[in-house]
Write a protein that holds these residues in place. Structure first.
Motif, PDB file in Angstrom:
ATOM      1  N   LEU A 272       0.838  -1.204   0.000  1.00  0.00           N
ATOM      2  CA  LEU A 272       0.000   0.000   0.000  1.00  0.00           C
ATOM      3  C   LEU A 272       0.872   1.252   0.000  1.00  0.00           C
ATOM      4  O   LEU A 272       0.585   2.221  -0.725  1.00  0.00           O
ATOM      5  N   LEU A 273       1.936   1.240   0.790  1.00  0.00           N
ATOM      6  CA  LEU A 273       2.837   2.396   0.830  1.00  0.00           C
ATOM      7  C   LEU A 273       3.489   2.606  -0.533  1.00  0.00           C
ATOM      8  O   LEU A 273       3.602   3.743  -1.008  1.00  0.00           O
ATOM      9  N   ARG A 274       3.910   1.520  -1.174  1.00  0.00           N
ATOM     10  CA  ARG A 274       4.519   1.640  -2.497  1.00  0.00           C
ATOM     11  C   ARG A 274       3.539   2.245  -3.496  1.00  0.00           C
ATOM     12  O   ARG A 274       3.907   3.122  -4.285  1.00  0.00           O
ATOM     13  N   ALA A 275       2.286   1.780  -3.458  1.00  0.00           N
ATOM     14  CA  ALA A 275       1.282   2.319  -4.374  1.00  0.00           C
ATOM     15  C   ALA A 275       1.058   3.810  -4.117  1.00  0.00           C
ATOM     16  O   ALA A 275       0.908   4.603  -5.058  1.00  0.00           O
ATOM     17  N   ARG A 276       1.057   4.202  -2.852  1.00  0.00           N
ATOM     18  CA  ARG A 276       0.844   5.609  -2.521  1.00  0.00           C
ATOM     19  C   ARG A 276       2.037   6.476  -2.958  1.00  0.00           C
ATOM     20  O   ARG A 276       1.858   7.604  -3.429  1.00  0.00           O
ATOM     21  N   LEU A 277       3.235   5.946  -2.813  1.00  0.00           N
ATOM     22  CA  LEU A 277       4.408   6.702  -3.234  1.00  0.00           C
ATOM     23  C   LEU A 277       4.467   6.816  -4.759  1.00  0.00           C
ATOM     24  O   LEU A 277       4.898   7.848  -5.291  1.00  0.00           O
ATOM     25  N   GLU A 278       4.053   5.766  -5.457  1.00  0.00           N
ATOM     26  CA  GLU A 278       4.011   5.841  -6.921  1.00  0.00           C
ATOM     27  C   GLU A 278       3.018   6.911  -7.374  1.00  0.00           C
ATOM     28  O   GLU A 278       3.299   7.688  -8.297  1.00  0.00           O
ATOM     29  N   LEU A 279       1.865   6.960  -6.711  1.00  0.00           N
ATOM     30  CA  LEU A 279       0.882   7.987  -7.043  1.00  0.00           C
ATOM     31  C   LEU A 279       1.422   9.373  -6.697  1.00  0.00           C
ATOM     32  O   LEU A 279       1.209  10.346  -7.443  1.00  0.00           O
ATOM     33  N   THR A 280       2.140   9.459  -5.579  1.00  0.00           N
ATOM     34  CA  THR A 280       2.752  10.726  -5.189  1.00  0.00           C
ATOM     35  C   THR A 280       3.723  11.215  -6.259  1.00  0.00           C
ATOM     36  O   THR A 280       3.721  12.395  -6.636  1.00  0.00           O
ATOM     37  N   CYS A 281       4.554  10.314  -6.761  1.00  0.00           N
ATOM     38  CA  CYS A 281       5.519  10.685  -7.809  1.00  0.00           C
ATOM     39  C   CYS A 281       4.801  11.215  -9.049  1.00  0.00           C
ATOM     40  O   CYS A 281       5.230  12.211  -9.658  1.00  0.00           O
ATOM     41  N   LYS A 282       3.713  10.562  -9.432  1.00  0.00           N
ATOM     42  CA  LYS A 282       2.960  11.004 -10.608  1.00  0.00           C
ATOM     43  C   LYS A 282       2.402  12.404 -10.406  1.00  0.00           C
ATOM     44  O   LYS A 282       2.453  13.242 -11.315  1.00  0.00           O
ATOM     45  N   LEU A 283       1.876  12.672  -9.204  1.00  0.00           N
ATOM     46  CA  LEU A 283       1.304  13.985  -8.929  1.00  0.00           C
ATOM     47  C   LEU A 283       2.386  15.061  -8.840  1.00  0.00           C
ATOM     48  O   LEU A 283       2.172  16.212  -9.252  1.00  0.00           O
ATOM     49  N   LEU A 284       3.556  14.704  -8.304  1.00  0.00           N
ATOM     50  CA  LEU A 284       4.658  15.668  -8.244  1.00  0.00           C
ATOM     51  C   LEU A 284       5.131  16.032  -9.651  1.00  0.00           C
ATOM     52  O   LEU A 284       5.474  17.189  -9.932  1.00  0.00           O
ATOM     53  N   GLU A 285       5.137  15.055 -10.530  1.00  0.00           N
ATOM     54  CA  GLU A 285       5.604  15.291 -11.897  1.00  0.00           C
ATOM     55  C   GLU A 285       4.577  16.055 -12.738  1.00  0.00           C
ATOM     56  O   GLU A 285       4.946  16.903 -13.554  1.00  0.00           O
ATOM     57  N   SER A 286       3.296  15.767 -12.525  1.00  0.00           N
ATOM     58  CA  SER A 286       2.280  16.265 -13.453  1.00  0.00           C
ATOM     59  C   SER A 286       1.475  17.449 -12.931  1.00  0.00           C
ATOM     60  O   SER A 286       0.636  17.980 -13.650  1.00  0.00           O
ATOM     61  N   SER A 287       1.689  17.867 -11.669  1.00  0.00           N
ATOM     62  CA  SER A 287       0.898  18.959 -11.119  1.00  0.00           C
ATOM     63  C   SER A 287       1.772  19.916 -10.330  1.00  0.00           C
ATOM     64  O   SER A 287       2.934  19.617 -10.013  1.00  0.00           O
ATOM     65  N   ASP A 288       1.193  21.053  -9.986  1.00  0.00           N
ATOM     66  CA  ASP A 288       1.864  22.042  -9.131  1.00  0.00           C
ATOM     67  C   ASP A 288       1.251  22.071  -7.736  1.00  0.00           C
ATOM     68  O   ASP A 288       1.414  23.046  -6.991  1.00  0.00           O
ATOM     69  N   LEU A 289       0.551  21.018  -7.380  1.00  0.00           N
ATOM     70  CA  LEU A 289      -0.095  20.952  -6.063  1.00  0.00           C
ATOM     71  C   LEU A 289       0.947  21.013  -4.948  1.00  0.00           C
ATOM     72  O   LEU A 289       2.028  20.407  -5.066  1.00  0.00           O
ATOM     73  N   PRO A 290       0.667  21.708  -3.857  1.00  0.00           N
ATOM     74  CA  PRO A 290       1.579  21.711  -2.706  1.00  0.00           C
ATOM     75  C   PRO A 290       1.741  20.291  -2.151  1.00  0.00           C
ATOM     76  O   PRO A 290       0.852  19.450  -2.285  1.00  0.00           O
ATOM     77  N   VAL A 291       2.869  20.056  -1.505  1.00  0.00           N
ATOM     78  CA  VAL A 291       3.170  18.721  -0.972  1.00  0.00           C
ATOM     79  C   VAL A 291       2.121  18.289   0.045  1.00  0.00           C
ATOM     80  O   VAL A 291       1.713  17.115   0.061  1.00  0.00           O
ATOM     81  N   ASP A 292       1.640  19.218   0.874  1.00  0.00           N
ATOM     82  CA  ASP A 292       0.654  18.861   1.886  1.00  0.00           C
ATOM     83  C   ASP A 292      -0.649  18.384   1.241  1.00  0.00           C
ATOM     84  O   ASP A 292      -1.264  17.414   1.698  1.00  0.00           O
ATOM     85  N   LYS A 293      -1.048  19.042   0.159  1.00  0.00           N
ATOM     86  CA  LYS A 293      -2.278  18.646  -0.526  1.00  0.00           C
ATOM     87  C   LYS A 293      -2.089  17.301  -1.233  1.00  0.00           C
ATOM     88  O   LYS A 293      -3.003  16.462  -1.248  1.00  0.00           O
ATOM     89  N   ILE A 294      -0.917  17.071  -1.810  1.00  0.00           N
ATOM     90  CA  ILE A 294      -0.630  15.773  -2.431  1.00  0.00           C
ATOM     91  C   ILE A 294      -0.684  14.668  -1.379  1.00  0.00           C
ATOM     92  O   ILE A 294      -1.197  13.573  -1.639  1.00  0.00           O
ATOM     93  N   ALA A 295      -0.169  14.951  -0.190  1.00  0.00           N
ATOM     94  CA  ALA A 295      -0.197  13.951   0.884  1.00  0.00           C
ATOM     95  C   ALA A 295      -1.627  13.542   1.198  1.00  0.00           C
ATOM     96  O   ALA A 295      -1.926  12.359   1.362  1.00  0.00           O
TER      97      ALA A 295
END
Length: 329
Positions: A272-295
């Motif tokens: 589950l953690l791996r899946a969440r980190l993979e999604l986090t990487c995608k959002l960091l690459e494709s959006s300008d959302l703040p880190v707190d909102k991505i979390a």
């Protein structure tokens, strides 16, 4: 809230009827324990799912089991939910515990105060001693812990330690209540009816419920492990847990952990953690959302926790990862 008021009206009417004897194979008595500050969303979802199961059986003219649902509290009478709406309850102490087959305990903003209620805690212990199946929804696990019926994840209020409830996530409350009721329906009436109930009610948090129940039909253990891995990946953006996944696939947490590790090669929590980190990487690459909102969008609670996990896994901060990934483009 999507739960219709007629569900609670039906519960109130049931309380005034003559109750069938417990030995009747056609009736299953389900109690929902509430207290001041309970989650109306969770309680309503539980009641509505069982109400829909009764309706679907009636429509199909194949009523093999009727659920009789009662709202219960330690003292009976009027109880107010977290949004200040009041509902009428039966007194749990005034019931014969042997008449209960299943007992659900809802979470809510008032769970810390309820955990300090000696009368409620004693009643939960007495109900458990009668071998009644008790299921906690959301942060109601705190109540079971106070009664010595679950994991002791919470500090003791009696020792003077302030116990805080986890933040309320309304959509997740409904999804967890729905998952718990569907697991009960699957055990009692089969996966096909559980899928139909899931289709009828849907999921406020968009958790994939009906599809997961369809996958559960006629699965080998290996298939069940793979299906649960897909479910974790599909819903990693939600505040789900390993316990949710085990309930979803009608397994004890211990057996689920053992099966998942054997078939997938990772523990469910690491997967589950791996899946969440993979999604986090995608959002960091494709959006300008703040880190707190991505979390929050990836089920990792807050930016501080996300940053710690990210540094541990990738030896860099989320901001550094975002900068490096964009330099490569």
């Amino acid at each position: 809230m999507s739960t219709s008021s007629h569900v609670f009206d039906a519960i109130a009417c049931n309380n005034n009827r003559t109750r069938p004897v417990k030995d009747s194979a056609a009736v299953k008595h389900v109690g929902i324990v509430i207290y001041d500050g309970f989650s109306l969303l969770a309680a309503g979802t539980l009641a509505e799912a069982l109400h829909v199961a009764n309706e679907l059986q009636f429509e199909a003219q194949s009523r093999s089991l009727t659920y009789r649902v009662n709202l219960l509290s330690v003292r009976g009478g009027t109880v107010s939910c977290s949004s200040s709406m009041s509902v009428w309850t039966e007194q749990l102490a005034g019931r014969e515990f042997d008449s209960l087959d299943n007992l659900f305990v809802t979470g809510g903003s008032g769970v810390a105060r309820a955990s300090a209620d000696d009368g409620l805690i004693d009643l939960l212990r007495r109900v458990s001693a009668k071998s009644v199946t008790i299921t906690a929804i959301g942060n109601a696990q705190m109540l079971l812990s106070a009664a010595g019926l679950g994991k002791r994840d919470w500090p003791s209020i009696k020792q003077g330690i302030r116990a805080e409830s986890p933040p309320s996530v309304p959509e997740h409350e409904r999804d967890q209540a729905l998952m718990s009721s569907l697991a009960l329906l699957r055990r009692d009436l089969g996966a096909e009816l559980a899928v139909r109930v899931a289709d009828r009610l849907g999921s406020a948090g968009e958790i994939s419920l009906a599809g997961s129940f369809e996958e559960m039909c006629d699965q080998t253990l290996a298939e069940k492990a793979r299906a649960s891995a897909r479910w974790l990946a599909q819903n990693c953006s939600k505040p789900i847990s390993v316990v949710d996944a085990a309930r979803m696939f009608s397994m004890s947490e211990r057996n689920f952990l053992r099966l998942f590790k054997r078939e997938i090669g990772l523990t469910p929590s690491k997967y589950l953690l791996r899946a969440r980190l993979e999604l986090t990487c995608k959002l960091l690459e494709s959006s300008d959302l703040p880190v707190d909102k991505i979390a929050r969008r990836t089920g990792l609670s807050n930016g501080e926790r996300l940053s710690k996990l990210f540094r541990k896994e990738f030896s860099m901060s989320p901001t550094e990862f975002r900068g490096r990934s964009r330099k490569r483009l």
